[in-house]
Design an enzyme around this catalytic site. Sequence first.
Site, PDB file in Angstrom:
ATOM      1  N   TYR A  26       0.828  -1.222   0.000  1.00  0.00           N
ATOM      2  CA  TYR A  26       0.000   0.000   0.000  1.00  0.00           C
ATOM      3  C   TYR A  26       0.859   1.268   0.000  1.00  0.00           C
ATOM      4  CZ  TYR A  26      -4.221  -2.670   0.742  1.00  0.00           C
ATOM      5  OH  TYR A  26      -5.267  -3.522   0.561  1.00  0.00           O
ATOM      6  N   TYR A 154     -14.382  -5.083   3.371  1.00  0.00           N
ATOM      7  CA  TYR A 154     -12.993  -5.378   3.007  1.00  0.00           C
ATOM      8  C   TYR A 154     -12.665  -6.758   3.577  1.00  0.00           C
ATOM      9  CZ  TYR A 154      -7.989  -5.628   2.651  1.00  0.00           C
ATOM     10  OH  TYR A 154      -6.718  -6.062   2.343  1.00  0.00           O
ATOM     11  N   ASP A 260     -16.498 -12.975   8.724  1.00  0.00           N
ATOM     12  CA  ASP A 260     -15.070 -12.668   8.625  1.00  0.00           C
ATOM     13  C   ASP A 260     -14.674 -11.917   9.902  1.00  0.00           C
ATOM     14  OD1 ASP A 260     -12.599 -11.588   8.220  1.00  0.00           O
ATOM     15  OD2 ASP A 260     -13.028 -10.735   6.252  1.00  0.00           O
ATOM     16  N   LYS A 289      -4.979 -12.420  12.291  1.00  0.00           N
ATOM     17  CA  LYS A 289      -4.477 -11.267  13.051  1.00  0.00           C
ATOM     18  C   LYS A 289      -4.152 -11.605  14.515  1.00  0.00           C
ATOM     19  CE  LYS A 289      -6.337  -7.665  10.054  1.00  0.00           C
ATOM     20  NZ  LYS A 289      -5.203  -6.960   9.490  1.00  0.00           N
TER      21      LYS A 289
HETATM   22  C1  LIG Z   1     -11.932  -8.157   8.051  1.00  0.00           C
HETATM   23  C2  LIG Z   1     -10.674  -8.512   7.335  1.00  0.00           C
HETATM   24  N1  LIG Z   1     -10.623  -9.600   6.582  1.00  0.00           N
HETATM   25  C3  LIG Z   1      -9.501  -9.984   5.951  1.00  0.00           C
HETATM   26  C4  LIG Z   1      -8.361  -9.225   6.027  1.00  0.00           C
HETATM   27  C5  LIG Z   1      -7.117  -9.649   5.295  1.00  0.00           C
HETATM   28  O1  LIG Z   1      -6.166 -10.112   6.187  1.00  0.00           O
HETATM   29  P1  LIG Z   1      -4.630 -10.219   5.763  1.00  0.00           P
HETATM   30  O2  LIG Z   1      -4.134  -8.822   5.618  1.00  0.00           O
HETATM   31  O3  LIG Z   1      -3.984 -10.956   6.893  1.00  0.00           O
HETATM   32  O4  LIG Z   1      -4.584 -10.972   4.484  1.00  0.00           O
HETATM   33  C6  LIG Z   1      -8.363  -8.067   6.802  1.00  0.00           C
HETATM   34  C7  LIG Z   1      -7.157  -7.223   6.891  1.00  0.00           C
HETATM   35  O5  LIG Z   1      -7.155  -6.123   7.354  1.00  0.00           O
HETATM   36  C8  LIG Z   1      -9.550  -7.686   7.462  1.00  0.00           C
HETATM   37  O6  LIG Z   1      -9.623  -6.567   8.209  1.00  0.00           O
END
Ligand SMILES: Cc1ncc(COP(=O)(O)O)c(C=O)c1O
Length: 453
Positions: A26, A154, A260, A289
Amino acid sequence: MTRPPDGSPVAPTLAERDRAHLWHPYTQMLTAPSPLPIVRGEGVYLFTEDGRRLLDGISSWWVNIHGHAHPKLNAALAEQASRLEHVVFAGCTHPPAVELAERLVAILPPGLTRVFYSDNGSTTVEVALKLVRQYWINQGQDRRQTFIALHHAYHGDTSGAMSVSEDSLFTRPYASMLFPVVRAHSPYCYRCPLGLERKSCDIECLTDLAKQLEQGQDTIAGVIVEPMLQAAGGMIVWPAEFLAGVRRLCDRFGVLMIADEVLTGFGRTGRMFACEHAGITPDVICLSKALTAGYLPLGVTAATDAVYDAFLSQDRTKTFFHGHSFTANPLACAVAIASLNLFQETHALERVRHLERWLRAGLEPLGALPVVGDVRVIGGVGILELVGDKSSKSAGGYLDHLGPRLADAFLSRGLLLRPLGNILYFMPPYVITESETDWAIQQMREVLSDLRI
Ligand SMILES: Cc1ncc(COP(=O)(O)O)c(C=O)c1O
């Protein structure tokens, strides 16, 4: 590389060596400022090569919960490294993978009993989408191919995850690589898609999802949501009723629900999992995370027995054909187990709930500043939506110069923040103290008091 007056060579700095070869995420490499050379972390602080101390106000991209370089997590990692660093997970198993799965199933929303490991947040979403798609194929319902995702979503940067994310700056160049998705309203109360007020509405925004499910009928495979907090799409905090409504509608139309919880899992919203705010169990959940407290990349996609059972067959074409070299990496699993132990020992969930009250008390008064349009707090996340004009709610997008301008201003004060355009948020590790939180809020007050948008 700078030379002293006598002309003798000086070792290049970390940032200079970085510039010679690295390409950052980014980051517009032509115009971005030099990366911060971070050489050490401790608790909520990061330390730079040139001796600065920065408070990590974004938990290092939302992953850190117990603080940096925690002695107990370090010890768990070293101990596991001395036994087994990695082994193929197709055809083999190992103690950390099994123990972590047992521990997760014990705390996940009831009914999520099957754990599939991968490497990061995006891959947990890829796994979830593929699982749901094949769930229907394995049951002879091949027409169920379409996913419904929400506006402002996202879900990550791989192709499937981008497909179900909002059509945006982040995904547009790759449009030809994405599959079509049906989109429904999200409950963005500050900018209600129906122009209603939360105080008097009845979560009418949910009717859009109902309409899409109705129109899609037997072609919809599943609905994917970020429960309670849509993060990268604008730090949008939901009413729990919306989340409960998504579950109700998925049941009514017989489609699978994917939660998610890559960001929200492990306490970030004040509950262990955000689905608990509405007392629901999704059919599939994505975790990453904070799973390893921010130590190592690891992902979990967990599913119900009903989903798992659809893959059990003498017919080998019904196998779930997915895997990664580092699936169930023992080091990552061992740290994740140690993190769950620390969670209990440090009463982390209570800490987050206390932090939520503290953030609310500190941030709500900032709503009186001319540039603060909305103040949102959930668990350990405090959000200020900044606007040029409160009545029109005018704001630039992600590429607006406001974000970098603010980030610089906070950095010069020793606070590491990464605003999403006009969305300023504070998401520290859970170990932050009251006085550190007060200090960070004071920095926000001072910077925003002088700000003109
Ligand atoms: C809700 C959500 N899903 C998926 C992801 C993607 O995770 P990664 O960056 O570990 O691929 C993120 C990343 O910020 C996220 O906030």
